[in-house]
Design an enzyme around this catalytic site. Sequence first.
Site, mmCIF file in Angstrom:
data_model
loop_
_atom_site.group_PDB
_atom_site.id
_atom_site.type_symbol
_atom_site.label_atom_id
_atom_site.label_comp_id
_atom_site.label_asym_id
_atom_site.label_seq_id
_atom_site.Cartn_x
_atom_site.Cartn_y
_atom_site.Cartn_z
ATOM 1 N N GLU A 1 0.977 -1.486 0.121
ATOM 2 C CA GLU A 1 -0.159 -0.333 0.224
ATOM 3 C C GLU A 1 0.836 1.048 -0.017
ATOM 4 O OE1 GLU A 1 -2.768 0.049 -0.820
ATOM 5 O OE2 GLU A 1 -3.120 -2.087 -0.667
ATOM 6 N N HIS B 1 -12.245 -7.775 -5.762
ATOM 7 C CA HIS B 1 -11.783 -6.992 -7.038
ATOM 8 C C HIS B 1 -13.526 -7.112 -8.287
ATOM 9 C CE1 HIS B 1 -8.316 -7.629 -5.102
ATOM 10 N NE2 HIS B 1 -8.105 -6.179 -5.579
HETATM 11 O O1 X8Z Z 1 -5.889 -5.935 -3.329
HETATM 12 C C1 X8Z Z 1 -4.916 -5.716 -3.385
HETATM 13 C C2 X8Z Z 1 -4.372 -4.587 -2.486
HETATM 14 C C3 X8Z Z 1 -4.777 -3.501 -3.711
HETATM 15 S S1 X8Z Z 1 -3.890 -2.793 -4.624
HETATM 16 C C4 X8Z Z 1 -4.394 -5.362 -1.095
HETATM 17 N N1 X8Z Z 1 -3.910 -6.928 -3.838
HETATM 18 C C5 X8Z Z 1 -4.217 -7.840 -4.607
HETATM 19 C C6 X8Z Z 1 -5.784 -9.055 -3.897
HETATM 20 O O2 X8Z Z 1 -5.612 -8.842 -2.393
HETATM 21 O O3 X8Z Z 1 -6.574 -10.058 -4.581
HETATM 22 C C7 X8Z Z 1 -2.530 -6.525 -3.632
HETATM 23 C C8 X8Z Z 1 -2.759 -8.393 -4.444
HETATM 24 C C9 X8Z Z 1 -3.331 -8.909 -5.031
HETATM 25 ZN ZN ZN Z 2 -2.675 -2.116 -4.578
#
Ligand code: X8Z
Ligand code: ZN
Length: 653
Positions: free
Chosen positions: A416, A544
Site C-alpha cells: 500500500e 475486486h
Molecule cells: O487488492 C490488492 C491490494 C490493494 S490494490 C491489497 N491486491 C490484490 C488482492 O488482494 O487480491 C494485492 C495483491 C493482489
Molecule cells: Zn494495490
Amino acid sequence: MKPRHLLLALAVTASVFTIAGCKKPAETEPAPTGVAPAPKGETADQFVARVNAEIKKGYPELASAQWLSSTYINSDSELVSAKAEERNLTQLRGWIEQSRKYEGQQLSPDTARAIQLLKLQADMPPPKDPAQLEALTKLASKLEGMYGKGTYCSGTGTAKKCRQLGELEDVLRTSRDYDEQLDAWQGWHTIAQPMRPDYVKFVELSNIGARDMGFADTGELWRSGYDMTPAQFAADTDRLWGQVKPLYDQLHCYARTQLEAKYGDRGEVAGGMLPAHLMGNMWQQDWSNLWDILQPYPNGDDLNITGKLQDLATQDFNLALAQHDGSPTADDLADMRVIGQLATAKHMTERAEDFYASLGMPKLPATYWEKSQFIKPRDRDVVCHASAWPMDMADDVRTKMCIKPNEEDFTTIYHELGHVYYYTAYKHLPPLFQNGAHDGFHEAIGDTIVLAMTPQYLHSIGLVGEQQQSDQSLINAQMRMALAKVSFLPFGLMIDRWRWGVFDGSIKPDQYNKAWWDLKAKYQGVAPASARGEEFFDAGAKYHVPGNTPYTRYFLSHVLQFQFYKALCDEAGYKGPLHGCSFYGNKAAGEKFSRMLSRGASQPWQATLKEMTGSDKMDATPVLEYFAPLQDWLKKQNEGKTCGWNATPAAKG
Ligand code: X8Z
Ligand code: ZN
C-alpha cells in the site's frame, strides 16, 4: 490502490469552474448535460488545462464521499457516494463529448495524450441515459457495501456465531482441520449469493456505458489502457503466462504431494487439482499460510515473521494495560486491546515507511498518521480490503486497512505504501497524468520493495533470527517468496479472463459459476471440494468483482516487479544472484525508483519501462532468474511424479 474510478474518473461539479471572460452564453458552446460549457474557440490545449483544473478542484469531494462509504458502511454513506460518483461520471461524459471536436486535429503530444487518457478514465463507463447512469452508480455502491458487510452466521441458539471475512480467513490461515476449513470457505462464499442479480444488471449497464463511448464492451475498454490495441494486450498477457507456467506447474505438483501427505486422499480433488479450501487463502491466490505444510527444510532458518509480529502485539497490549490504574473492567480491557492493536499496526507501518525513507523518499505526512484507517473499528462495518487513497491529489494521502499482526498484512502495508509513494511522486503533474505508467506499474511499486525484504533485511529489523548461508536456507527463503508470488500468477490472470467473458457475453449469467470454476481449473489447477452450481456466485466473494476493480494489473505487477527489482539491484551495484539482493538504504536505487514514479502517466509506459530497465517490453525472464534455484529443487522433488492436472475431468469422463 483504490480503483482508478476513484483516482481519475474524477468528481467535479460543473458549476464551480469558470474561465475569466467566458461567462456570457454567447461566448460559450452548447454544453452537454452536467458539464461546464466550453468557451467559444477554446483550443485543445486550453480544453485540457480547463479539464485538469476542474478535476483538481472537484476531486476531494468524490474522494471524501468514497472514503466515508468505505469506512462507515450504511445506507446514507452509500447514497452519498453513489451520488458523488454519478455527478463525476456525468462530468466525465461531458468532457469526453467536448473533446470530440479535436479529433483529427494536429495536437501537441501532451495534449493528445491527455485527451486519450480522458477517454480511459472510468473503469465503470457511464451510460448516456441519466436514469441508467444513476442505476449503475447505485448498484456499484451497493455491491461494494454488500461485500464489506458480508457476514456468515452458523450454529443456532447459544452456539450461534457470526463471522466476517477476517475471522474466516484466520481459520484458513491457522486451522488444519479439513471440515473447519471447509465450513469457513463455504461460509464466506454464501455472502456473494445475493449479489448475483445485481451483478447481472451491473454488467448490462456498464456495457451500455462502454458502447456509448465507442467500445464493444467494458472488457474492451479495460484492455484499451495499455498503449497498444486491446488484442495485442490480450496476446501479451498470454505470452507472459507462457513464460511462467512451467514454474507454476512445478510448484503445484509439489504442493499437491505435500497436501496428500497431510490430508490423504482428501488432499486433492478429481483430475489432480488442489482443493480450494485447503490452500490457506480464501481464493488460493497466495499460499504463504501453508508454510507449515510446504516448508522445504523444517530445520532450516526460522522465517516465521508472524510469530515475531505477535510478540510485538503482546508487548503493545501489555503497554496499554500498564497505563491503566486499578483493575480494568471488561470494557476497559476491550479499549486497551484496541489501543494495543492500533499501536502494533502503526509500528508495522513505521517499518515499511523506514524502507522507503532509507531510499531517500520522504517521510509520510502527519495527516497520513491522523487520517488513515489502520485497524477494523469495533462499532461499524467497513471495507477491510486494503487500499491507498490520494484524497486531494496533493498531500492528503491515506491507507485503509484492518491490520493484524501477521506476515501477509505486514507485506500488504509495504504494498500500500508503494501506491502512496507513487501518488506523492507524481502529485506535481497535471491531474490527467497523475496515474501509474499503467495500472500494473502502480501495483508493482510496493511489491518491488517486498522482493528486497530478504532474510538478511528481516534479520536486521529483528523480525527473524540469525540466518545461515546454507543451500537449505536458500531453498526455504525461495519457497517463502514463491508461495506468495508464483502461486499468485494464474489467479492474477483468471479473474479478468472471467470478466472479459462476462462483459463480452461469451459467459452468460446462467453460466457464471461454471465458467468461474472452469477458469480456476484451467489456470490454477484448483477445484472446490463439492459441486458449486449456479445457485452460487463465487466470483462475488472476491473483493475486486463487487468492487469493480480490473485485475489483470496484478498479474502484470507480478511480472514487472521482478524487472524493477533487477533494475534497482543493478543500479545499487549488486553483483550476486538476483534473489540475494536487497537495496535497502541504497540512495542510487531510490533515485532511480523515484524518477520512474515521478513520470506518472505522462508518457507511454513503454518509454517509462525503458528508462527503468533498458527494455520496453514486459518480460518474465527476471522471475525465472530469481527462482532458478527453487525451480531446480522442485524438479528434483517432483521426479517420478505425474505432474499436471486434468481441468475437465467431468467432460472427459
Ligand atoms: O487488492 C490488492 C491490494 C490493494 S490494490 C491489497 N491486491 C490484490 C488482492 O488482494 O487480491 C494485492 C495483491 C493482489
Ligand atoms: Zn494495490
